[in-house]
Design an enzyme around this catalytic site. Sequence first.
Site, PDB file in Angstrom:
ATOM      1  N   GLU A 320       7.763 -22.916 -12.738  1.00  0.00           N
ATOM      2  CA  GLU A 320       6.635 -23.355 -13.571  1.00  0.00           C
ATOM      3  C   GLU A 320       5.343 -22.662 -13.137  1.00  0.00           C
ATOM      4  OE1 GLU A 320       6.350 -27.634 -13.768  1.00  0.00           O
ATOM      5  OE2 GLU A 320       8.106 -27.765 -15.078  1.00  0.00           O
ATOM      6  N   GLU A 412      14.442 -27.021 -17.715  1.00  0.00           N
ATOM      7  CA  GLU A 412      14.158 -28.317 -17.093  1.00  0.00           C
ATOM      8  C   GLU A 412      13.476 -29.217 -18.109  1.00  0.00           C
ATOM      9  OE1 GLU A 412      12.035 -28.375 -13.186  1.00  0.00           O
ATOM     10  OE2 GLU A 412      10.848 -29.984 -14.095  1.00  0.00           O
TER      11      GLU A 412
HETATM   12  C1  IDC Z   1       8.996 -33.615  -8.953  1.00  0.00           C
HETATM   13  C2  IDC Z   1       9.996 -34.607  -8.436  1.00  0.00           C
HETATM   14  C3  IDC Z   1       9.331 -35.469  -7.395  1.00  0.00           C
HETATM   15  C4  IDC Z   1       8.728 -34.577  -6.330  1.00  0.00           C
HETATM   16  C5  IDC Z   1       7.824 -33.522  -6.917  1.00  0.00           C
HETATM   17  C6  IDC Z   1       7.413 -32.567  -5.828  1.00  0.00           C
HETATM   18  O1  IDC Z   1      10.522 -35.365  -9.500  1.00  0.00           O
HETATM   19  O2  IDC Z   1      10.287 -36.336  -6.787  1.00  0.00           O
HETATM   20  O3  IDC Z   1       7.950 -35.371  -5.455  1.00  0.00           O
HETATM   21  O4  IDC Z   1       8.502 -32.802  -7.913  1.00  0.00           O
HETATM   22  O5  IDC Z   1       6.591 -31.557  -6.282  1.00  0.00           O
HETATM   23  C7  IDC Z   1       8.133 -30.522 -12.874  1.00  0.00           C
HETATM   24  C8  IDC Z   1       8.629 -29.757 -11.712  1.00  0.00           C
HETATM   25  C9  IDC Z   1       9.442 -30.627 -10.804  1.00  0.00           C
HETATM   26  C10 IDC Z   1       8.888 -32.029 -10.725  1.00  0.00           C
HETATM   27  C11 IDC Z   1       8.993 -32.653 -12.107  1.00  0.00           C
HETATM   28  C12 IDC Z   1       8.518 -34.114 -12.155  1.00  0.00           C
HETATM   29  O6  IDC Z   1       9.358 -28.603 -12.084  1.00  0.00           O
HETATM   30  O7  IDC Z   1       9.453 -30.039  -9.518  1.00  0.00           O
HETATM   31  O8  IDC Z   1       9.678 -32.768  -9.841  1.00  0.00           O
HETATM   32  N1  IDC Z   1       8.241 -31.844 -13.030  1.00  0.00           N
HETATM   33  O9  IDC Z   1       7.166 -34.218 -11.774  1.00  0.00           O
HETATM   34  N2  IDC Z   1       7.482 -30.037 -13.904  1.00  0.00           N
HETATM   35  C13 IDC Z   1       7.137 -31.047 -14.714  1.00  0.00           C
HETATM   36  C14 IDC Z   1       7.609 -32.220 -14.172  1.00  0.00           C
END
Ligand code: IDC
Length: 494
Positions: A320, A412
């Site tokens: 991302e 994702e």
């Molecule tokens: C989130 C995980 C969370 C963690 C965080 C860390 O769900 O447990 O603490 O990352 O950075 C994304 C990202 C993905 C995120 C997810 C939800 O690619 O890493 O995971 N998210 O926030 N993009 C949009 C949402």
Amino acid sequence: MRLLPRASRRALIAAGAVGALALGVTVALPVVNAMAASGCAVTYTTNQWQGGFTANITIKNLGDPISNWTLGFTFPNSGQKVTQGWSATYAQSGSAVTATSMSYNGSLATNASTGIGFNGSWTTANPLPTSFTLNGTVCTGSTTPSSPAPSSPAPSSSPSASPRPSTSPSASPSPSPSQPTGQTPVAINGQLRVCGVNLCNRFNRPIQLRGMSTHGIQWFANCYNDNSLNALASDWQADLLRVSMYVQEQGYETNPAGFTNQVNNLVEEATERGLYAMIDFHTLTPGDPMYNLERAKTFFAAVSARHAAKNNVIYEITNEPNGVSWSTIKNYAEQVIPVIRANDPDAVVIVGTRGWSSLGVSEGGNSTEIINNKVNATNIMYAFHFYAASHKDNYRAEVERAAAALPLFVTEFGTVTYTGGGAVDTASSTAWLDMLDRLKIGYANWTYSDADEGSAAFKPGTCNGGNYAGTAVLTESGNFMRNRIRTADNFPTS
Ligand code: IDC
């Protein structure tokens, strides 16, 4: 027992690093007998901390080619135990340990090597084994301490965030995947390629892959094991496993070799089950992929070399990007893609887009910037991500518009808010997936894990147990996704 909250896991990981030691030993002696030449060299290194250690073992075959192997060794101390192994099936009886090859690494040509490892525990002292056998041949003789392993163990070598626990010696053997050969997604579709705005199978027909993303493998390695991956292939009938390797946040940058190994093992596990494997270089913070350019080149050179001969690996080169221009992302892609192509010329590569892979929408842009300035490479797709409770009609409209001009893959998405938490938005999730089905856009859902957050498919604590199949272990999101994914694929076969 419930899993520790992540903050506690991190504290444990940090504590595990204190007082770590790196030790190593190499033994080698070619032994020749009248029937066939046999011989072996074994390098055994450990990172250890109070009460636990990770062992990495390299086995080199110095004899005639072999098609399977069993490595034997004896712990010097009766308190030493194998707790979780990978890339081999481990058994321990008293101090004697055997590690037997898997289907994918049993074959070793003369002078070929393979790497295996395990996490272990120890009580009073942790000296290294000094003698090894390979298929009964003793590999004794010249003993040269190997170059020390990195002195600070990475998260992946701590007991709370171990590499993929394939087999514990005490665990009963798990059933092999039940999808019959010939019926798996990879057996049917073979090597994929981008055709116009679609992903086409070996019959040159557009297909949609539907599957799940791991959570960060630095935190949730215990969720990816034979039972959970069998459930994904057989009970969920998924097509795809996305392997999410964070680069920061205690990920790849802390232990490049360890995380590369962990990704490689998960790709092998997906391959054994006839699943497509998407290797996600999970950049997130910082959002500029250029920050990780050299790491990306090193990582993708390694994984593409390892998996070049496979037909089921898809490379996602940056998760991302955020806070950077499309031209910066494009520049990054045009430097990383050739590294992959040098080893694996026919693999599909997916490029993240601006604004957390929103095609630019989350930063006030849209897909026109990409359509007018495409990445200079063939056989590539562009990533789009959404979280259904946060991203709705205006994002759907942009995806529909972009899909007419760009090959898209939803590498994702969540059924919940962009935080990864909150309630499932069933109406928005359904609208999204109905649209992706109609447009034949592939997807991977965040996450196939038991994280204590709404986006996780499994209830907290599930990964401490052995059962992943059925609905009793699922959250609302998991139940919704399993119902969507396990419907028939109807892949075209002519
Ligand atoms: C989130 C995980 C969370 C963690 C965080 C860390 O769900 O447990 O603490 O990352 O950075 C994304 C990202 C993905 C995120 C997810 C939800 O690619 O890493 O995971 N998210 O926030 N993009 C949009 C949402």
